[in-house]
Structures are given as structure tokens and as C-alpha cells.
Enzyme design. Structure first.
Site, PDB file in Angstrom:
ATOM      1  N   HIS A 212       2.606   3.439  -8.926  1.00 43.04           N
ATOM      2  CA  HIS A 212       2.479   2.012  -9.195  1.00 43.04           C
ATOM      3  C   HIS A 212       3.681   1.502  -9.993  1.00 43.04           C
ATOM      4  CE1 HIS A 212      -1.442   1.746  -7.453  1.00 43.04           C
ATOM      5  NE2 HIS A 212      -1.951   2.644  -8.276  1.00 43.04           N
TER       6      HIS A 212
ATOM      7  N   ARG B  15      -5.269  -2.409   8.837  1.00 45.43           N
ATOM      8  CA  ARG B  15      -6.282  -3.403   8.487  1.00 45.43           C
ATOM      9  C   ARG B  15      -5.707  -4.331   7.424  1.00 45.43           C
ATOM     10  NH1 ARG B  15      -8.115   1.546   6.462  1.00 45.43           N
ATOM     11  NH2 ARG B  15      -8.056   1.705   4.182  1.00 45.43           N
TER      12      ARG B  15
ATOM     13  N   LEU C 257      12.313 -19.730  -4.347  1.00 45.89           N
ATOM     14  CA  LEU C 257      11.194 -18.981  -3.783  1.00 45.89           C
ATOM     15  C   LEU C 257       9.923 -19.205  -4.591  1.00 45.89           C
ATOM     16  CD1 LEU C 257      10.129 -16.645  -1.856  1.00 45.89           C
ATOM     17  CD2 LEU C 257      10.756 -15.097  -3.738  1.00 45.89           C
TER      18      LEU C 257
ATOM     19  N   ASP D 293       0.821  -1.202   0.000  1.00 48.06           N
ATOM     20  CA  ASP D 293       0.000   0.000   0.000  1.00 48.06           C
ATOM     21  C   ASP D 293       0.858   1.257   0.000  1.00 48.06           C
ATOM     22  OD1 ASP D 293      -2.364   1.399  -0.037  1.00 48.06           O
ATOM     23  OD2 ASP D 293      -2.749   1.207   2.107  1.00 48.06           O
ATOM     24  N   GLY D 294       0.339   2.310  -0.619  1.00 48.93           N
ATOM     25  CA  GLY D 294       0.996   3.613  -0.569  1.00 48.93           C
ATOM     26  C   GLY D 294       1.586   4.091  -1.876  1.00 48.93           C
ATOM     27  N   ASN D 295       1.394   3.349  -2.954  1.00 45.82           N
ATOM     28  CA  ASN D 295       1.954   3.773  -4.242  1.00 45.82           C
ATOM     29  C   ASN D 295       1.394   5.121  -4.691  1.00 45.82           C
ATOM     30  OD1 ASN D 295       3.575   1.466  -4.677  1.00 45.82           O
ATOM     31  ND2 ASN D 295       1.834   0.330  -5.496  1.00 45.82           N
TER      32      ASN D 295
ATOM     33  N   GLU E 255       1.577 -13.538  12.256  1.00 41.88           N
ATOM     34  CA  GLU E 255       1.941 -12.298  12.927  1.00 41.88           C
ATOM     35  C   GLU E 255       1.658 -11.142  11.971  1.00 41.88           C
ATOM     36  OE1 GLU E 255       3.078 -11.807  16.035  1.00 41.88           O
ATOM     37  OE2 GLU E 255       2.894 -13.958  16.457  1.00 41.88           O
TER      38      GLU E 255
END
Length: 254
Positions: free
Chosen positions: A39, A196, A133, A22-24, A209
Site C-alpha cells: 500500500h 469486476r 486536473l 488493485d494488487g498492492n 469503456e
């Protein structure tokens, strides 16, 4: 296993990490740029995160790229997100394959274009045998949708007479949830300051966590990631460590 406070071992690290990136848009607006610029810069942070997890031998990294609610965003922003997704599936997947990364796309892909759906199939096929990965990209994904699609699969078994509804267990539902074959989710990170999880991995996050940071996604670098894992280690293993120790472990596996 009890480890001393000045030691961080591979066993103490999370095996499966998920990130709400979040936060782009805010990152771009702070710089007088359109949201879509943020983005595009966010893709660089994705590359860093993948490299970071690969070097630390994290088993799975799940990134929330596009939620089922993101269709409500401005049309030009949605279009840019689709273009970036297509770019990753055409350009970046070769780099992922070269670095032994297995790519999986989770979510309801039916709403995407035929071209994009085909690229998803091709990208997953190319990397399916890689042993490094596992990079999961959540696209048109929602946690409620995930639980619903798992319930529908069990309901179909009941309708076909292969299962009694009274025999349904939590393990059966869990086996039909996305990424059931991977390690359980250990750590859920959200950048950007909101507290959230926004309908992301609702089932999988039951015992994860949670880590929230004010850092905007394009600025989420190795140091920020190391601090998140250090926080996880201190909670999970009940001994203290610092981001610097995580970076020291990282330097040992270069």
C-alpha cells in the site's frame, strides 16, 4: 471527427478516467513483505498517475482508495490505509495545490476520525479554485451507497412537497450522484487481474469503456497507463493507435 491512424489528438483522449487500484497486497507478498508495504508503494503509483493525467490535460481522475467493504480487512491493514490517507491530506495536498490540482473526496466520511474529516475539509478548501486536473479520491465509497444517497435526496424533496414522485427522472437522479458536475466517466481501469468493478461507480460507469490489466498497482507506470488509453482510443474513435503514440503525445506537452 475522423483522425488518421498515425495521429492522436487531445480530443480523442478520455476526459474522465477512474482506476480501481488493485494488487498492492499481492505485490508485497511476492517480495516477501507484509501487505501494508504494498500500500505504501502504491502511493508512488498514485503520484505517477496524477502527473501523467496532468500532463495529458485529462479533466478528471477518480481513484478507488478505500471501499465501504474494506473495513473487513485485517485491523493493521485498515490502520495503515487510514494513515496513508491522512498523509496524503497533510503532505501531498500542498504539492497538488502547487500543480493546480483540485482535490475532491467522495464517499461516506462519517465513519472516519474527526481529525481525518477535518483534514478532508481543509484539503478541499485549499484546492477548490484550482483549474487543472480534478483528482477525486473515493474513500469509504460504494456505488450502491452513491445511488442510495441520491435517492434519499429526491425522497426528501418528495416528503417536503417540493417534488412529485411521478416527476422523478433519470436526469434528476444523475444530478445527485457523486461528481455530477464533472465530465461523464469515459474509461474505467482495474489493475491486478480481476475482471469486476467491485461496487465502484455503478451509475457513472454505465457507458464507460472498461479496461482490465494483470499489472499490479505499484507497477502501473506511464507505459501501462499509455497502453490503457491507447486501447480506449481504438475502441472509442474506431481507429488504431499504440501506446507509443500516446507517449509521443505525452512528450509534446512536457
Amino acid at each position: 471527427m475522423i483522425l488518421s491512424s498515425d495521429t492522436v489528438s487531445q480530443q480523442s483522449l478520455p476526459k474522465h478516467i477512474a482506476i480501481i487500484m488493485d494488487g498492492n497486497g499481492r505485490w508485497a507478498q511476492q517480495r516477501g513483505k507484509p501487505r501494508v508495504f504494498g500500500h505504501k508503494k502504491g502511493v508512488d503509483a498514485v503520484r505517477r498517475a496524477v502527473q501523467f493525467c496532468s500532463r495529458l490535460e485529462i479533466s478528471s481522475l477518480t481513484l478507488f482508495a478505500f471501499s465501504s467493504e474494506n473495513w473487513r480487512r485485517p485491523e493493521d491493514e485498515v490502520s495503515t490505509l487510514m494513515e496513508l490517507f491522512l498523509l496524503v491530506l497533510t503532505k501531498e495536498v500542498k504539492k497538488l495545490h502547487k500543480n493546480n490540482v483540485k482535490l475532491q473526496i467522495i464517499g461516506d466520511l462519517a465513519r472516519f476520525s474527526a481529525k481525518l474529516q477535518q483534514r478532508v475539509v481543509e484539503a478541499q478548501a485549499l484546492t477548490k479554485d484550482n483549474q487543472g486536473l480534478c483528482l477525486n479520491i473515493a474513500a469509504n465509497y460504494g456505488g450502491r451507497w452513491d445511488i442510495m444517497q441520491a435517492a434519499k435526496k429526491l425522497a426528501a424533496d418528495v416528503e417536503q412537497g417540493n417534488l412529485q414522485s411521478s416527476d422523478i427522472t433519470e436526469d434528476m437522479l444523475s444530478a445527485n450522484i457523486s461528481m455530477a458536475e464533472q465530465a461523464p466517466l469515459d474509461l474505467l481501469i482495474r489493475t491486478g487481474g480481476d475482471l469486476r468493478i467491485s461496487n465502484f461507480l455503478l451509475w457513472q460507469a454505465a457507458y464507460a469503456e472498461l479496461y482490465f490489466t494483470e499489472t499490479l498497482w505499484p507497477d502501473f507506470d506511464d507505459e501501462a497507463f499509455a497502453n490503457a488509453i491507447a486501447c480506449y482510443v481504438s475502441r472509442e474513435r474506431r481507429f488504431g493507435c499504440t501506446g507509443e503514440q500516446i507517449k509521443q503525445l505525452l512528450s509534446q506537452v512536457k
